[in-house]
Design an enzyme around this catalytic site. Structure first.
Site, PDB file in Angstrom:
ATOM      1  N   HIS A 104       2.995  -1.404 -11.642  1.00  0.00           N
ATOM      2  CA  HIS A 104       4.002  -0.409 -12.010  1.00  0.00           C
ATOM      3  C   HIS A 104       4.911  -0.893 -13.126  1.00  0.00           C
ATOM      4  CE1 HIS A 104       2.835   0.260  -7.755  1.00  0.00           C
ATOM      5  NE2 HIS A 104       2.729   1.497  -8.189  1.00  0.00           N
ATOM      6  N   HIS A 124       2.814   6.068 -11.836  1.00  0.00           N
ATOM      7  CA  HIS A 124       2.187   7.274 -12.327  1.00  0.00           C
ATOM      8  C   HIS A 124       2.748   7.641 -13.700  1.00  0.00           C
ATOM      9  CE1 HIS A 124       5.808   8.655 -10.209  1.00  0.00           C
ATOM     10  NE2 HIS A 124       5.710   9.837 -10.777  1.00  0.00           N
TER      11      HIS A 124
END
Length: 205
Positions: A104, A124
């Site tokens: 991340h 994401h």
């Protein structure tokens, strides 16, 4: 270079139905990532046996977290979540395996590469129902990771065929865009055709 497509299962279907969907999409994607957290080891074994009996190549299958299931079924692709087994330990004990992990940040990606991972998956990237209420991480960090790492980088999160031109990495990972689609095979084909179109037009370098 053709952008690779990794289709990630969404833990929403029974074993036989999921196997059927995977068989429908297998020719349009490079990898099928079996991420079925609610299923037992026996259910996962049954799923993988169905896929192998139906001719889905082992090289296309990635097992999420469950190293035991991967080893028993002869699958050499394992994806390690942040809370799972360490890259170092798996690499030391099973040097033949292709190991991926989720990251991340650039710092996590760099550490994973140093630990011996074969690829990283960052996200994401865009807004997605799978991460409802969480702000997307965007493209800047993703492209920084791609620029500074020597291993393949996959992007995940809200990626549609229309947004693929914005992504400059080695591959994309898609969950709901394929498995939540009314017709998963058609959805997977759309991603595949977009990859070919981008390559033909020189979008991927």
């Amino acid at each position: 270079m053709l952008l690779e497509i990794l289709a990630i299962t969404d833990d929403q279907y029974h074993v036989k139905e999921l196997a059927s969907k995977i068989m429908q999409i297998q020719n349009y994607v490079d990898y099928i990532h079996i991420r079925e957290k609610s299923k037992t080891a026996r259910e996962l074994l049954t799923l993988l046996e169905l896929l192998q009996e139906s001719g889905v190549p082992k090289r296309k299958i990635v097992v999420h977290d469950r190293l035991d299931v991967a080893l028993v079924t002869g699958i050499e692709n394992i994806h390690l979540p942040g809370h799972g087994l360490t890259i170092n330990r798996v690499r030391e004990k099973f040097p033949f395996m292709r190991i991926g992990c989720s990251v991340h940040s650039y710092e996590e990606a760099r550490k994973s590469e140093q630990d011996g991972v074969d690829y990283v998956m960052y996200g994401h990237v865009f807004e997605t129902n799978c991460k409802a209420g969480l702000a997307p991480r965007g493209l800047e960090e993703l492209h920084k990771i791609k620029e500074r790492l020597s291993i393949p980088v996959f992007a995940i999160g809200g990626i549609t065929p229309d947004r693929m031109n914005e992504i400059k990495v080695d591959g994309i990972a898609v969950m709901s865009g394929i498995f939540s689609a009314e017709n998963p095979a058609e959805a997977a084909r759309d991603y595949s055709e977009k990859c070919k179109e981008m390559t033909t037009h020189g979008k991927i370098l």
